[in-house]
Design a protein around this motif. Structure first.
Motif, short mmCIF file in Angstrom:
data_model
loop_
_atom_site.label_atom_id
_atom_site.label_comp_id
_atom_site.label_asym_id
_atom_site.label_seq_id
_atom_site.Cartn_x
_atom_site.Cartn_y
_atom_site.Cartn_z
N GLU A 164 5.59 -1.77 0.89
CA GLU A 164 6.51 -0.64 1.40
C GLU A 164 5.87 1.14 1.52
N GLU A 165 4.64 1.41 0.48
CA GLU A 165 4.38 2.22 1.12
C GLU A 165 3.98 2.68 2.13
N GLU A 197 4.60 5.54 4.58
CA GLU A 197 3.52 6.28 5.98
C GLU A 197 4.69 6.07 7.18
N GLU A 220 2.08 -2.31 -1.33
CA GLU A 220 1.79 -1.87 -0.36
C GLU A 220 2.42 -1.46 0.91
#
Length: 141
Positions: free
Chosen positions: A124-125, A129, A122
């Motif tokens: 890393e995501e 973004e 999460e």
């Protein structure tokens, strides 16, 4: 003569251990030793994780409180919540009266690894973004 030296060393070790057990600490002592704020220690006390004795307005911590703080901070380092840590401490207290470590089961370790790996994904995501947003803003400017 070598037996006498060994016995004296054992007595000295026991005396040191007893001295550590009878030592008392102020809130400032523990804050400095563990690199936490006074507010953190008061927060843990409010949550029932630490129970220092009071002398007037001063908080006096004993070796048990110091050990518990060490366990609390280790639990936090491993990503456990204070609720989970409280349960571990309560379980430990029920077993032998002293909270010396977290005594994690294999199941708890596996669950925590899974939880932390999911958090890493999460994070890393979110970073991908945010970096994309930053790149768009730089290109607009």
């Amino acid at each position: 003569m070598s037996n006498g030296v060994a016995v004296n060393f054992a007595v000295l070790s026991e005396t040191r251990a007893e001295a550590d057990d009878s030592r008392f600490y102020t809130i400032g002592d523990l804050a400095r030793e563990f690199s936490v704020t006074l507010r953190t220690l008061r927060f843990y006390e409010d949550r029932g994780l630490l129970a220092p004795r009071r002398e007037g307005t001063a908080r006096i911590y004993d070796a048990r409180d110091r050990d518990r703080l060490s366990v609390i901070l280790k639990g936090k380092q491993l990503g456990f919540t204070l609720t989970e840590i409280r349960a571990m401490l309560a379980e430990e207290r029920g077993n032998n009266g002293i909270a010396a470590n977290l005594n994690l089961s294999l199941s708890q370790i596996e669950d925590q690894i899974t939880h932390l790996e999911q958090q890493r994904i999460e994070v890393e995501e979110a970073l991908v973004e945010l970096r994309a947003c930053r790149a768009r803003l730089i290109n607009v400017a």
